[in-house]
Design a protein around this motif. Structure first.
Motif, PDB file in Angstrom:
ATOM      1  N   GLY A 126       0.817  -1.211   0.000  1.00 30.92           N
ATOM      2  CA  GLY A 126       0.000   0.000   0.000  1.00 30.92           C
ATOM      3  C   GLY A 126       0.850   1.259   0.000  1.00 30.92           C
ATOM      4  N   TRP A 127       1.907   1.248   0.820  1.00 27.33           N
ATOM      5  CA  TRP A 127       2.820   2.395   0.882  1.00 27.33           C
ATOM      6  C   TRP A 127       3.504   2.616  -0.464  1.00 27.33           C
ATOM      7  CZ3 TRP A 127       8.212   2.103   0.213  1.00 27.33           C
ATOM      8  CH2 TRP A 127       8.914   3.294   0.457  1.00 27.33           C
ATOM      9  N   TYR A 128       3.993   1.555  -1.076  1.00 26.45           N
ATOM     10  CA  TYR A 128       4.697   1.703  -2.349  1.00 26.45           C
ATOM     11  C   TYR A 128       3.750   2.225  -3.431  1.00 26.45           C
ATOM     12  CZ  TYR A 128       8.331   1.058  -5.801  1.00 26.45           C
ATOM     13  OH  TYR A 128       9.285   1.299  -6.767  1.00 26.45           O
ATOM     14  N   ASN A 129       2.526   1.733  -3.440  1.00 25.26           N
ATOM     15  CA  ASN A 129       1.541   2.232  -4.405  1.00 25.26           C
ATOM     16  C   ASN A 129       1.279   3.721  -4.197  1.00 25.26           C
ATOM     17  OD1 ASN A 129       1.353  -0.340  -5.432  1.00 25.26           O
ATOM     18  ND2 ASN A 129      -0.676  -0.763  -4.587  1.00 25.26           N
ATOM     19  N   ALA A 130       1.237   4.129  -2.934  1.00 27.12           N
ATOM     20  CA  ALA A 130       1.033   5.552  -2.644  1.00 27.12           C
ATOM     21  C   ALA A 130       2.211   6.380  -3.156  1.00 27.12           C
ATOM     22  CB  ALA A 130       0.850   5.760  -1.138  1.00 27.12           C
ATOM     23  N   GLN A 131       3.433   5.832  -3.049  1.00 25.72           N
ATOM     24  CA  GLN A 131       4.606   6.513  -3.595  1.00 25.72           C
ATOM     25  C   GLN A 131       4.528   6.593  -5.123  1.00 25.72           C
ATOM     26  OE1 GLN A 131       6.763   7.956  -1.361  1.00 25.72           O
ATOM     27  NE2 GLN A 131       5.211   7.106   0.025  1.00 25.72           N
ATOM     28  N   SER A 132       4.041   5.516  -5.743  1.00 24.99           N
ATOM     29  CA  SER A 132       3.897   5.502  -7.210  1.00 24.99           C
ATOM     30  C   SER A 132       2.881   6.553  -7.651  1.00 24.99           C
ATOM     31  CB  SER A 132       3.466   4.117  -7.694  1.00 24.99           C
ATOM     32  OG  SER A 132       4.457   3.146  -7.401  1.00 24.99           O
ATOM     33  N   HIS A 133       1.830   6.703  -6.882  1.00 25.63           N
ATOM     34  CA  HIS A 133       0.816   7.717  -7.187  1.00 25.63           C
ATOM     35  C   HIS A 133       1.414   9.116  -7.052  1.00 25.63           C
ATOM     36  CE1 HIS A 133      -3.053   9.745  -7.331  1.00 25.63           C
ATOM     37  NE2 HIS A 133      -2.757  10.354  -6.183  1.00 25.63           N
ATOM     38  N   LYS A 134       2.165   9.333  -5.983  1.00 24.03           N
ATOM     39  CA  LYS A 134       2.739  10.649  -5.703  1.00 24.03           C
ATOM     40  C   LYS A 134       3.864  11.012  -6.668  1.00 24.03           C
ATOM     41  CE  LYS A 134       4.992  13.190  -1.911  1.00 24.03           C
ATOM     42  NZ  LYS A 134       5.442  13.093  -0.489  1.00 24.03           N
ATOM     43  N   ARG A 135       4.719  10.031  -6.972  1.00 27.32           N
ATOM     44  CA  ARG A 135       5.925  10.340  -7.750  1.00 27.32           C
ATOM     45  C   ARG A 135       5.707  10.310  -9.255  1.00 27.32           C
ATOM     46  NH1 ARG A 135      10.751   7.079  -4.470  1.00 27.32           N
ATOM     47  NH2 ARG A 135      10.175   7.820  -2.378  1.00 27.32           N
ATOM     48  N   VAL A 136       4.900   9.354  -9.736  1.00 29.97           N
ATOM     49  CA  VAL A 136       4.745   9.219 -11.195  1.00 29.97           C
ATOM     50  C   VAL A 136       3.287   9.266 -11.646  1.00 29.97           C
ATOM     51  CG1 VAL A 136       6.941   8.054 -11.589  1.00 29.97           C
ATOM     52  CG2 VAL A 136       4.947   6.688 -11.008  1.00 29.97           C
ATOM     53  N   GLY A 137       2.375   9.582 -10.724  1.00 25.53           N
ATOM     54  CA  GLY A 137       0.996   9.853 -11.104  1.00 25.53           C
ATOM     55  C   GLY A 137       0.140   8.662 -11.461  1.00 25.53           C
ATOM     56  N   ILE A 138       0.504   7.467 -11.015  1.00 24.62           N
ATOM     57  CA  ILE A 138      -0.312   6.280 -11.320  1.00 24.62           C
ATOM     58  C   ILE A 138      -1.501   6.236 -10.372  1.00 24.62           C
ATOM     59  CG2 ILE A 138      -0.335   3.766 -11.505  1.00 24.62           C
ATOM     60  CD1 ILE A 138       2.711   3.888 -11.841  1.00 24.62           C
ATOM     61  N   GLY A 139      -2.674   5.931 -10.901  1.00 32.00           N
ATOM     62  CA  GLY A 139      -3.860   5.793 -10.065  1.00 32.00           C
ATOM     63  C   GLY A 139      -3.661   4.712  -9.013  1.00 32.00           C
ATOM     64  N   LYS A 140      -4.180   4.931  -7.816  1.00 27.67           N
ATOM     65  CA  LYS A 140      -3.933   4.014  -6.710  1.00 27.67           C
ATOM     66  C   LYS A 140      -4.571   2.639  -6.890  1.00 27.67           C
ATOM     67  CE  LYS A 140      -3.096   7.506  -3.169  1.00 27.67           C
ATOM     68  NZ  LYS A 140      -3.490   8.030  -1.832  1.00 27.67           N
ATOM     69  N   ASN A 141      -5.462   2.509  -7.862  1.00 29.28           N
ATOM     70  CA  ASN A 141      -6.060   1.207  -8.149  1.00 29.28           C
ATOM     71  C   ASN A 141      -5.829   0.767  -9.590  1.00 29.28           C
ATOM     72  OD1 ASN A 141      -7.247   0.604  -5.543  1.00 29.28           O
ATOM     73  ND2 ASN A 141      -8.583   2.347  -5.927  1.00 29.28           N
ATOM     74  N   ASP A 142      -4.851   1.375 -10.225  1.00 33.02           N
ATOM     75  CA  ASP A 142      -4.438   0.960 -11.568  1.00 33.02           C
ATOM     76  C   ASP A 142      -3.413  -0.169 -11.395  1.00 33.02           C
ATOM     77  OD1 ASP A 142      -3.448   0.613 -14.118  1.00 33.02           O
ATOM     78  OD2 ASP A 142      -2.969   2.741 -14.448  1.00 33.02           O
ATOM     79  N   ALA A 143      -3.916  -1.373 -11.126  1.00 31.04           N
ATOM     80  CA  ALA A 143      -3.049  -2.489 -10.731  1.00 31.04           C
ATOM     81  C   ALA A 143      -1.972  -2.786 -11.776  1.00 31.04           C
ATOM     82  CB  ALA A 143      -3.883  -3.731 -10.458  1.00 31.04           C
ATOM     83  N   ARG A 144      -2.320  -2.705 -13.030  1.00 31.61           N
ATOM     84  CA  ARG A 144      -1.358  -3.017 -14.098  1.00 31.61           C
ATOM     85  C   ARG A 144      -0.145  -2.089 -14.023  1.00 31.61           C
ATOM     86  NH1 ARG A 144       0.207  -0.976 -18.931  1.00 31.61           N
ATOM     87  NH2 ARG A 144       0.806  -2.458 -20.587  1.00 31.61           N
TER      88      ARG A 144
END
Length: 202
Positions: A126-144
């Motif tokens: 969950g934390w890493y996904n939040a970093q991905s959202h913050k740093r590179v703009g990926i949606g938090k539920n864009d699993a792919r």
């Protein structure tokens, strides 16, 4: 007395082995949570803390380790037969490298976290996904795309290094499909895991 102590130790070891075994059926998220009591609450806490839904977290976890608590990358081979070093320090449910785990511990405040403990591993995803959202703009539920960033790192994702790895794109597509499948399955059974209306994780 000594015999009974040995029997007790053996029983404890057997119980510990059972507790850490992966779920018998990982294709249906309802079966996973039915067998692994407590995992739903752990995943729900991570969902609430970081914003990725349970199905996304669990799909990434499945791809990384098939829910094996002590998973490691396979060893390399020397002269095709002699076991060599492992390809990386990745370990545990979420297959996290040493340096990334230390960063998570520092930034999340979860200093005593263990990669072989499900609650900590799902919180990490969950934390890493939040970093991905913050740093590179990926949606938090864009699993792919979250999985592509999880595998390649945020710098690699921005450079689109995955475009040279057809196999990885294929795996990421599977993670996306599994997340959708888990989400649909969970809609049918989640109510029984949430507890009564006054339960704090409801």
């Amino acid at each position: 007395m000594r015999y009974s102590v040995l029997l007790g130790a053996l029983a404890l070891a057997l119980l510990s082995g059972c507790a850490s075994a992966p779920p018998k059926s990982s294709e249906n998220i309802c079966d996973v949570f039915d067998e692994k009591r407590g995992w739903y609450d752990d995943a729900r806490r991570a969902e609430r803390r970081w914003g990725s839904d349970i199905s996304t977290l669990m799909a990434i976890m499945y791809q990384e380790s098939s829910f094996k608590p002590k998973a490691k990358p396979p060893r390399t081979k020397i002269l095709w037969v002699i076991p060599g070093p492992r390809k990386s320090s990745a370990y545990g449910y979420a297959q996290v490298k040493d340096e990334t785990w230390k960063e998570y511990q520092r930034m999340s405040g979860n200093h005593w976290a263990s990669r072989s403990r499900f609650a900590d591993a799902v919180d990490f995803v969950g934390w890493y996904n939040a970093q991905s959202h913050k740093r590179v703009g990926i949606g938090k539920n864009d699993a792919r795309n979250l999985y592509l960033a999880y595998h390649e790192g945020h710098g690699g994702y921005e450079r689109r290094t995955y475009n040279d790895k057809a196999w990885l794109v294929g795996v990421a597509n599977k993670v996306g499909e599994r997340a959708k499948r888990y989400k649909k399955q969970l809609e049918e059974c989640e109510r029984r895991f949430k507890g009564p209306w006054w339960w704090p994780l409801r």
